[in-house]
Design a protein around this motif. Structure first.
Motif, PDB file in Angstrom:
ATOM      1  N   SER A  79       0.786  -1.348  -0.120  1.00 10.71           N
ATOM      2  CA  SER A  79       0.144  -0.101   0.022  1.00 10.71           C
ATOM      3  C   SER A  79       0.835   1.041   0.045  1.00 10.71           C
ATOM      4  N   PHE A  80       1.997   1.302   0.644  1.00  9.85           N
ATOM      5  CA  PHE A  80       2.925   2.379   0.776  1.00  9.85           C
ATOM      6  C   PHE A  80       3.398   2.674  -0.941  1.00  9.85           C
ATOM      7  N   GLU A  81       3.490   1.591  -1.867  1.00 10.35           N
ATOM      8  CA  GLU A  81       3.903   1.718  -3.009  1.00 10.35           C
ATOM      9  C   GLU A  81       2.935   2.549  -3.882  1.00 10.35           C
ATOM     10  N   ILE A  82       1.400   2.213  -3.514  1.00  7.60           N
ATOM     11  CA  ILE A  82       0.245   2.593  -4.273  1.00  7.60           C
ATOM     12  C   ILE A  82       0.016   3.976  -3.760  1.00  7.60           C
ATOM     13  N   MET A  83      -0.411   4.171  -2.471  1.00  7.59           N
ATOM     14  CA  MET A  83      -0.687   5.390  -2.093  1.00  7.59           C
ATOM     15  C   MET A  83       0.098   6.468  -1.229  1.00  7.59           C
ATOM     16  N   GLY A  84       1.289   5.821  -0.820  1.00  8.15           N
ATOM     17  CA  GLY A  84       2.235   6.502   0.042  1.00  8.15           C
ATOM     18  C   GLY A  84       1.754   6.251   1.531  1.00  8.15           C
ATOM     19  N   VAL A  85       2.738   6.564   2.459  1.00  8.72           N
ATOM     20  CA  VAL A  85       2.671   6.424   3.843  1.00  8.72           C
ATOM     21  C   VAL A  85       1.415   7.127   4.500  1.00  8.72           C
ATOM     22  N   SER A  86       1.575   8.527   3.942  1.00  5.66           N
ATOM     23  CA  SER A  86       0.333   9.388   4.945  1.00  5.66           C
ATOM     24  C   SER A  86      -0.980   8.768   4.696  1.00  5.66           C
ATOM     25  N   GLU A  87      -1.337   8.296   3.173  1.00  6.93           N
ATOM     26  CA  GLU A  87      -2.450   7.795   3.254  1.00  6.93           C
ATOM     27  C   GLU A  87      -2.839   6.554   3.710  1.00  6.93           C
ATOM     28  N   LEU A 127     -13.807   5.241  14.407  1.00  2.00           N
ATOM     29  CA  LEU A 127     -12.644   4.990  13.258  1.00  2.00           C
ATOM     30  C   LEU A 127     -12.993   4.928  12.066  1.00  2.00           C
ATOM     31  N   ILE A 128     -14.047   4.470  11.477  1.00  2.00           N
ATOM     32  CA  ILE A 128     -14.599   4.305  10.049  1.00  2.00           C
ATOM     33  C   ILE A 128     -14.521   5.616   9.691  1.00  2.00           C
ATOM     34  N   ILE A 129     -15.129   6.357  10.341  1.00  2.00           N
ATOM     35  CA  ILE A 129     -15.232   8.323   9.762  1.00  2.00           C
ATOM     36  C   ILE A 129     -13.928   8.621   9.686  1.00  2.00           C
ATOM     37  N   GLY A 130     -13.009   8.464  10.549  1.00  2.00           N
ATOM     38  CA  GLY A 130     -11.710   9.187  10.678  1.00  2.00           C
ATOM     39  C   GLY A 130     -10.755   8.427   9.416  1.00  2.00           C
ATOM     40  N   ALA A 131     -10.884   7.172   9.295  1.00  2.00           N
ATOM     41  CA  ALA A 131     -10.245   6.533   8.055  1.00  2.00           C
ATOM     42  C   ALA A 131     -10.504   7.157   6.727  1.00  2.00           C
ATOM     43  N   TYR A 132     -12.117   7.235   6.720  1.00  2.00           N
ATOM     44  CA  TYR A 132     -12.484   7.744   5.426  1.00  2.00           C
ATOM     45  C   TYR A 132     -11.887   9.187   5.190  1.00  2.00           C
ATOM     46  N   LEU A 133     -12.165  10.005   6.398  1.00  2.00           N
ATOM     47  CA  LEU A 133     -11.657  11.474   6.105  1.00  2.00           C
ATOM     48  C   LEU A 133     -10.227  11.617   5.594  1.00  2.00           C
ATOM     49  N   THR A 134      -9.332  10.707   6.097  1.00  3.90           N
ATOM     50  CA  THR A 134      -8.010  10.582   5.789  1.00  3.90           C
ATOM     51  C   THR A 134      -7.857  10.137   4.275  1.00  3.90           C
ATOM     52  N   SER A 135      -8.792   9.584   3.826  1.00  9.95           N
ATOM     53  CA  SER A 135      -8.801   9.149   2.414  1.00  9.95           C
ATOM     54  C   SER A 135      -9.185   9.889   1.205  1.00  9.95           C
ATOM     55  N   ILE A 136      -9.923  11.109   1.664  1.00  7.81           N
ATOM     56  CA  ILE A 136     -10.375  11.977   0.948  1.00  7.81           C
ATOM     57  C   ILE A 136      -9.413  12.609  -0.110  1.00  7.81           C
ATOM     58  N   ASN A 137      -9.357  12.737  -1.422  1.00  8.69           N
ATOM     59  CA  ASN A 137      -8.673  13.114  -2.420  1.00  8.69           C
ATOM     60  C   ASN A 137      -9.136  13.909  -3.375  1.00  8.69           C
ATOM     61  N   ASN A 143      -8.128   9.220  -6.113  1.00  7.39           N
ATOM     62  CA  ASN A 143      -9.093   8.440  -5.720  1.00  7.39           C
ATOM     63  C   ASN A 143      -9.021   6.802  -5.851  1.00  7.39           C
ATOM     64  N   SER A 144      -8.543   6.814  -7.360  1.00 10.11           N
ATOM     65  CA  SER A 144      -8.610   5.464  -7.921  1.00 10.11           C
ATOM     66  C   SER A 144      -7.266   4.685  -7.012  1.00 10.11           C
ATOM     67  N   GLN A 145      -6.280   5.493  -6.874  1.00 14.31           N
ATOM     68  CA  GLN A 145      -5.343   4.941  -6.057  1.00 14.31           C
ATOM     69  C   GLN A 145      -5.573   4.305  -4.779  1.00 14.31           C
ATOM     70  N   VAL A 146      -6.355   5.304  -3.904  1.00 14.30           N
ATOM     71  CA  VAL A 146      -6.916   5.128  -2.655  1.00 14.30           C
ATOM     72  C   VAL A 146      -7.806   3.727  -2.427  1.00 14.30           C
ATOM     73  N   ILE A 147      -8.683   3.570  -3.667  1.00 16.35           N
ATOM     74  CA  ILE A 147      -9.417   2.517  -3.560  1.00 16.35           C
ATOM     75  C   ILE A 147      -8.499   1.302  -3.871  1.00 16.35           C
ATOM     76  N   LYS A 148      -7.591   1.352  -4.730  1.00 11.25           N
ATOM     77  CA  LYS A 148      -6.491   0.316  -5.070  1.00 11.25           C
ATOM     78  C   LYS A 148      -5.888  -0.217  -3.797  1.00 11.25           C
ATOM     79  N   GLY A 149      -5.473   0.777  -3.212  1.00 11.86           N
ATOM     80  CA  GLY A 149      -4.751   0.560  -1.475  1.00 11.86           C
ATOM     81  C   GLY A 149      -5.636  -0.109  -0.555  1.00 11.86           C
ATOM     82  N   ILE A 150      -6.919   0.353  -0.534  1.00 17.99           N
ATOM     83  CA  ILE A 150      -7.842  -0.278   0.125  1.00 17.99           C
ATOM     84  C   ILE A 150      -8.106  -1.592   0.172  1.00 17.99           C
ATOM     85  N   MET A 151      -8.257  -2.081  -1.449  1.00 25.08           N
ATOM     86  CA  MET A 151      -8.323  -3.525  -1.721  1.00 25.08           C
ATOM     87  C   MET A 151      -7.407  -4.320  -1.085  1.00 25.08           C
TER      88      MET A 151
END
Length: 283
Positions: A79-87, A127-137, A143-151
């Motif tokens: 996931s670091f490779e896909i969307m970075g550490v901060s995401e 926790l769910i809301i917090g994780a969602y807020l950090t993923s907003i792009n 957004n597609s990278q975030v979805i890929k990372g989540i998967m």
């Protein structure tokens, strides 16, 4: 002194992703180095500390716990490779807390009583809301990278859940199961490398990443002492501050860019994740 000890694992686990980002290399380099570093610390602790002996079933369960951690960690490195550490870090932290909490309730009878369960569910929602807020792009490609990372993170987080759950099945101190856990991390990493890319065993970056494994294992060892000093709930809550260290480090040290809007949502999400983790730690 107790609070200082409690903060050290959070600092160590928060620094790990930043070190990975700085050292670089392929995922196989990273997981092998992490496994080697963990084994080194495990061996030192095994020979330096006088720990109580454990039965073979306890040893094997602890070994499996460490091996399952590798599953979660390889997903995190990918996931670091896909969307970075901060995401990645806020999302993976949310997945870990949600999964371990649900397993704790269903398998080990944690959060007894209706009130505690309702409070716990509220914490999981935070926790769910917090994780969602950090993923907003702000852009579609992001957004597609975030979805890929989540998967990637969602199925591999099972490894973290099992890693946390298995030690609860045995009647042994954290210090006595530390070596078999670290041995399990090494064996899991070795199996992963042998089945993916054996050549990395001789590559420089694999051995440089050993420092990451050493940081991980020392932080895990200090957590054991923190739990003895401060209590499990307090020690656990403080470890969750690692998400702040890693996320801000990804932006400030690894120079991962966020727009002002993304940054505001990330900070808000981190606050909710920390609050949610505090609630789950003290139920």
């Amino acid at each position: 002194m107790g609070i200082f000890i409690a903060l050290l694992p959070a600092l160590g686990w928060g620094i790990m992703p930043i070190l990975i980002g700085k050292i670089g290399g392929e995922r196989t380099n990273q997981i092998l180095g992490t496994g080697i570093g963990s084994l080194i610390v495990g061996l030192v602790v095994h020979f330096a500390f006088s720990t109580s002996s454990i039965s073979w079933p306890v040893f094997l369960i602890s070994l499996a716990s460490g091996a399952f951690w590798v599953i979660g960690q390889t997903g995190q490195y990918r996931s670091f490779e896909i969307m970075g550490v901060s995401e990645t870090m806020p999302i993976t932290t949310g997945f870990q807390l949600i999964g371990t909490s649900v397993i704790g309730v269903l398998a080990f009878g944690e959060w007894p009583g209706t009130t505690n369960k309702l409070i716990g569910v509220g914490a999981l929602i935070l926790l769910i809301i917090g994780a969602y807020l950090t993923s907003i792009n702000d852009n579609k490609s992001g957004n597609s990278q975030v979805i890929k990372g989540i998967m990637v993170l969602l199925p591999t987080s099972i490894g973290y859940w099992v890693y946390s759950a298995l030690p609860k099945m045995v009647d042994a101190s954290g210090l006595s199961i530390f070596f078999p856990q670290m041995l399990g991390v090494f064996l899991g990493a070795l199996i992963y490398v042998l089945t993916h890319d054996r050549q990395v065993i001789t590559e420089k970056k694999s051995w440089l990443t050993t420092i990451v494994g050493i940081v991980f294992a020392i932080s895990a060892l200090i957590y054991i002492f923190s739990a003895q000093e401060n209590g499990v709930a307090t020690a656990f809550v403080f470890t969750q501050l690692n998400v702040i260290v890693a996320t801000l480090g990804g932006m400030l040290i690894l120079k991962e860019k966020k727009s002002p809007r993304e940054f505001r949502f990330t900070i808000a999400g981190l606050v909710l994740i920390v609050v949610g983790s505090i609630i789950t730690g003290f139920i």
